[in-house]
Design an enzyme around this catalytic site. Structure first.
Site, PDB file in Angstrom:
ATOM      1  N   LYS A 128      41.568  30.999  20.525  1.00  0.00           N
ATOM      2  CA  LYS A 128      41.322  32.194  21.306  1.00  0.00           C
ATOM      3  C   LYS A 128      41.232  31.897  22.792  1.00  0.00           C
ATOM      4  O   LYS A 128      41.399  32.781  23.639  1.00  0.00           O
ATOM      5  CB  LYS A 128      39.986  32.821  20.851  1.00  0.00           C
ATOM      6  CG  LYS A 128      39.949  33.207  19.411  1.00  0.00           C
ATOM      7  CD  LYS A 128      38.498  33.596  19.025  1.00  0.00           C
ATOM      8  CE  LYS A 128      38.351  33.763  17.554  1.00  0.00           C
ATOM      9  NZ  LYS A 128      36.964  33.623  17.099  1.00  0.00           N
ATOM     10  N   GLY A 129      40.937  30.663  23.134  1.00  0.00           N
ATOM     11  CA  GLY A 129      40.604  30.318  24.521  1.00  0.00           C
ATOM     12  C   GLY A 129      41.683  30.646  25.538  1.00  0.00           C
ATOM     13  O   GLY A 129      41.391  30.940  26.697  1.00  0.00           O
ATOM     14  N   ASP A 171      40.976  18.530  26.160  1.00  0.00           N
ATOM     15  CA  ASP A 171      39.753  17.723  26.230  1.00  0.00           C
ATOM     16  C   ASP A 171      40.103  16.368  25.606  1.00  0.00           C
ATOM     17  O   ASP A 171      40.601  15.473  26.283  1.00  0.00           O
ATOM     18  CB  ASP A 171      38.665  18.487  25.463  1.00  0.00           C
ATOM     19  CG  ASP A 171      37.288  17.891  25.625  1.00  0.00           C
ATOM     20  OD1 ASP A 171      37.193  16.709  25.977  1.00  0.00           O
ATOM     21  OD2 ASP A 171      36.294  18.598  25.399  1.00  0.00           O
ATOM     22  N   LYS A 215      40.718  17.692  31.493  1.00  0.00           N
ATOM     23  CA  LYS A 215      39.548  16.878  31.831  1.00  0.00           C
ATOM     24  C   LYS A 215      39.913  15.446  32.193  1.00  0.00           C
ATOM     25  O   LYS A 215      39.050  14.647  32.549  1.00  0.00           O
ATOM     26  CB  LYS A 215      38.555  16.876  30.669  1.00  0.00           C
ATOM     27  CG  LYS A 215      37.798  18.173  30.529  1.00  0.00           C
ATOM     28  CD  LYS A 215      36.665  17.994  29.549  1.00  0.00           C
ATOM     29  CE  LYS A 215      35.859  19.264  29.422  1.00  0.00           C
ATOM     30  NZ  LYS A 215      34.850  19.130  28.349  1.00  0.00           N
TER      31      LYS A 215
END
Ligand code: PRP
Length: 210
Positions: free
Chosen positions: A73-74, A135, A162
């Site tokens: 969903k991000g 990530d 990141k």
């Protein structure tokens, strides 16, 4: 499409965050107990996404069509802004499809197992995979392997990176911002389902995370 002079490459976000001149991003009172600070302001997100749209348009120029595969969903707000800019301001025609990938299951660290759920038949060849954040890279690796298995030509666009060591073979074509290794939320990203609706990228207070 208008190209902005700054933000021409991946933007490195300093520890204290980035904002546009004249912008004073602050955390609304209702979130003050949960959020440490704004990392990337609304204005900076808008500007960088505009630039990403023109970078993507340049890469797909020859085929004149792009099949956007949005990772839920991000990736929802990032993809929605990016795709509308591509369609509105470039010569590319767009199609949209969705795939859901989950690995965090309400925790602040990845579970190690990534589940994919398709929302329909993936059409076309020239795919732009649109993801909010990389990530550990586990989710993106799974998605890219899935597209390779299907024999699809694709490019990958990620809003936030990141900068952690990545799985071998992982390739990211477009990156919005390089960010510090903090737990971030907002602009589609959540912690335990919360904060997706915040219009900026924020850092969640460490004491809240489990
Ligand atoms: C988050 C995020 C990425 C992934 C990144 O998804 O949206 O898909 O984790 O982490 P990785 O690089 O370590 O794999 P999440 O599992 O929280 O699902 P969501 O997008 O529905 O929030």
């Amino acid at each position: 499409m208008k190209i902005l002079n700054n933000f021409t490459r991946t933007v490195n976000v300093p520890e204290q965050g980035i904002k546009l001149e004249g912008e004073e991003p602050s955390i609304r009172d209702k979130y003050k107990d949960d959020i440490e600070r704004v990392l990337i302001s609304k204005g900076c997100l808008k500007k960088r996404v505009e630039h990403l749209a023109s970078e993507v348009a340049g890469a797909f120029e020859k085929v004149r069509e792009v099949n956007c595969l949005v990772v839920l969903k991000g990736g929802m707000f990032f993809a929605s802004d990016l795709i509308r800019l591509i369609d509105d301001e470039t010569e590319l025609r767009t199609r949209i499809d969705f795939i859901q990938a989950s690995s965090y299951y309400n925790k602040s660290t990845p579970s190690g197992s990534v589940k994919l759920k398709e929302s329909g038949l993936l059409k076309g060849e020239n795919i732009l995979l649109i993801e909010d954040i990389v990530d550990t890279g586990g989710t993106l690796k799974k998605l890219q392997d899935y597209l390779k298995e299907k024999g699809k030509f694709f490019k990958t666009c990620v809003l936030l990176d990141k900068g952690l060591p990545k799985s071998p073979g992982l390739k990211i074509d477009f990156i919005g911002f390089n960010i510090p290794n903090e737990f971030v939320a907002g602009y589609g990203l959540d912690y335990a389902g919360m904060y997706r609706g915040m219009p900026e990228i924020v850092i969640v207070k460490k004491e809240l995370l489990k």
